[in-house]
Scaffold this motif. Sequence first.
Motif, PDB file in Angstrom:
ATOM      1  N   VAL A  63      27.202  66.727  75.313  1.00 52.96           N
ATOM      2  CA  VAL A  63      28.126  65.604  75.101  1.00 52.96           C
ATOM      3  C   VAL A  63      27.561  64.545  74.164  1.00 52.96           C
ATOM      4  O   VAL A  63      28.248  63.555  73.870  1.00 52.96           O
ATOM      5  CB  VAL A  63      28.538  64.963  76.440  1.00 52.96           C
ATOM      6  N   LYS A  64      26.334  64.710  73.725  1.00 52.90           N
ATOM      7  CA  LYS A  64      25.739  63.719  72.826  1.00 52.90           C
ATOM      8  C   LYS A  64      26.570  63.611  71.554  1.00 52.90           C
ATOM      9  O   LYS A  64      27.010  64.607  70.984  1.00 52.90           O
ATOM     10  CB  LYS A  64      24.303  64.118  72.491  1.00 52.90           C
ATOM     11  N   GLY A  65      26.776  62.372  71.130  1.00 51.23           N
ATOM     12  CA  GLY A  65      27.595  62.132  69.949  1.00 51.23           C
ATOM     13  C   GLY A  65      29.070  62.017  70.248  1.00 51.23           C
ATOM     14  O   GLY A  65      29.854  61.615  69.386  1.00 51.23           O
ATOM     15  N   ARG A  66      29.470  62.376  71.468  1.00 52.26           N
ATOM     16  CA  ARG A  66      30.888  62.297  71.834  1.00 52.26           C
ATOM     17  C   ARG A  66      31.118  61.392  73.054  1.00 52.26           C
ATOM     18  O   ARG A  66      32.167  60.743  73.131  1.00 52.26           O
ATOM     19  CB  ARG A  66      31.422  63.702  72.146  1.00 52.26           C
ATOM     20  N   PHE A  67      30.203  61.381  73.980  1.00 45.41           N
ATOM     21  CA  PHE A  67      30.345  60.583  75.197  1.00 45.41           C
ATOM     22  C   PHE A  67      29.361  59.424  75.184  1.00 45.41           C
ATOM     23  O   PHE A  67      28.256  59.529  74.640  1.00 45.41           O
ATOM     24  CB  PHE A  67      30.049  61.428  76.437  1.00 45.41           C
TER      25      PHE A  67
END
Length: 124
Positions: A63-67
């Motif tokens: 989820v890094k970069g999105r959450f």
Amino acid sequence: VQLVESGGGLVQAGGSLRLSCVASGRTFNVYGMGWFRQTPGKEREFVAATQWTGGSTYLADSVKGRFTISRDNAKTTVYLQMSNLKPEDAAVYYCAATVRWGTTLIETNWYDYWGQGTQVTVSS
């Protein structure tokens, strides 16, 4: 400590949702709070976590970069901002709190309190 999540729902792929988790009760004991998710037949997996009084935050690689995880200590609330959602993000999302100071925040077993969960559905 009681935890109540909200903000789940149905969203199209590429869309955004913000989950909220309000903590009540003996929140002064809380060391960290996290978000986990679970789909049928699979184990609950770590998504994000934050120290309650420190600045450290943690995110799963998926989820890094999105959450983004954030907190409002005055409101005893933790948020999970989810962007660019993918069908594989669909799950029941659970908020959790731990009172074990210094513990790792990415492991399910170290959390003491759990919310009831909120469903996130992502349509392709």
